[in-house]
Enzyme design. Sequence first.
Site, mmCIF file in Angstrom:
data_model
loop_
_atom_site.group_PDB
_atom_site.id
_atom_site.type_symbol
_atom_site.label_atom_id
_atom_site.label_comp_id
_atom_site.label_asym_id
_atom_site.label_seq_id
_atom_site.Cartn_x
_atom_site.Cartn_y
_atom_site.Cartn_z
ATOM 1 C CB CYS A 111 -0.888 -0.006 1.235
ATOM 2 S SG CYS A 111 -1.732 1.561 1.548
ATOM 3 C CD GLU A 112 0.018 5.259 -4.113
ATOM 4 O OE1 GLU A 112 -0.612 6.318 -4.254
ATOM 5 O OE2 GLU A 112 0.611 4.697 -5.049
ATOM 6 C CG HIS A 113 -2.452 5.588 0.803
ATOM 7 N ND1 HIS A 113 -3.342 4.738 0.180
ATOM 8 C CD2 HIS A 113 -2.403 6.705 0.050
ATOM 9 C CE1 HIS A 113 -3.834 5.332 -0.888
ATOM 10 N NE2 HIS A 113 -3.283 6.522 -0.992
ATOM 11 C CG HIS A 114 -0.691 3.629 6.155
ATOM 12 N ND1 HIS A 114 -1.918 3.718 5.528
ATOM 13 C CD2 HIS A 114 -0.714 4.550 7.143
ATOM 14 C CE1 HIS A 114 -2.650 4.639 6.116
ATOM 15 N NE2 HIS A 114 -1.950 5.167 7.096
ATOM 16 C CD GLN A 152 -7.593 -4.659 -4.097
ATOM 17 O OE1 GLN A 152 -7.191 -4.688 -2.931
ATOM 18 N NE2 GLN A 152 -8.634 -5.359 -4.496
ATOM 19 C CG HIS A 180 -5.672 -3.215 1.356
ATOM 20 N ND1 HIS A 180 -5.208 -2.185 0.573
ATOM 21 C CD2 HIS A 180 -6.392 -4.010 0.533
ATOM 22 C CE1 HIS A 180 -5.617 -2.349 -0.672
ATOM 23 N NE2 HIS A 180 -6.351 -3.454 -0.711
ATOM 24 C CB CYS A 182 -2.785 0.068 5.716
ATOM 25 S SG CYS A 182 -3.546 -0.229 4.129
#
Length: 223
Positions: A111-114, A152, A180, A182
Amino acid sequence: MTNNEEFKDEIGNNHIGTNDQTPIREDAFKLSDDEKIESIKKDVEKILTTLGMDLTDDSLKGTPNRVAKMFVKELFGGLNPNKKPSSSTFENKYKYGEMLVEKNITVYSTCEHHLLPIVGRAHVAYISNGTVVGLSKMNRVVDYYAKRPQVQERLTIQIVKELQAVLNTDDVACIIDAKHLCVNSRGIRDIESSTVTAEFGGKFKEENTRREFLEYIKLDTKF
């Protein structure tokens, strides 16, 4: 916190993508892999030291280097266009005109956010218009686009677009069902939930074709 920072935090915490293309800078490949590993190694050392870890301990001494190599060579290897699977296709000499489905393709992404894992399965299908690809090609395309910081929805779209370009047909579909971490291991900590995304192109937008695809992926193929 400024309004702009709050907005960026909201996007990340809600796992919202803003682009169907991976946001890569123009100078992304100015450094060699070895140079990137050396730079990331120093950053990981700083993070662990800041957290209070003793990097003189035998168990931790090699961690910065291991993490750096993992980022460049493994987890985010799909950022490097030189690792893109070759696009060899073959003439459909046996005139197979029905749907071809490759199901239960393992997805390991991040996941590119976390920067936490995304783990699941992809189901990919296409209808040949005269050319076919080797079965492992579909797995390799999934793996290539998964090995980068991802959203995703974007991953699903990228897989379809790549195979559409390779096969020269719009008749490609992909469904991904993934967990995920996250969501599962932080924040709401819902360990049971998973995320399902789909991208349907060409004939797969038609209800009967889409339903046929969904029926195929329900089949029990355990041996």
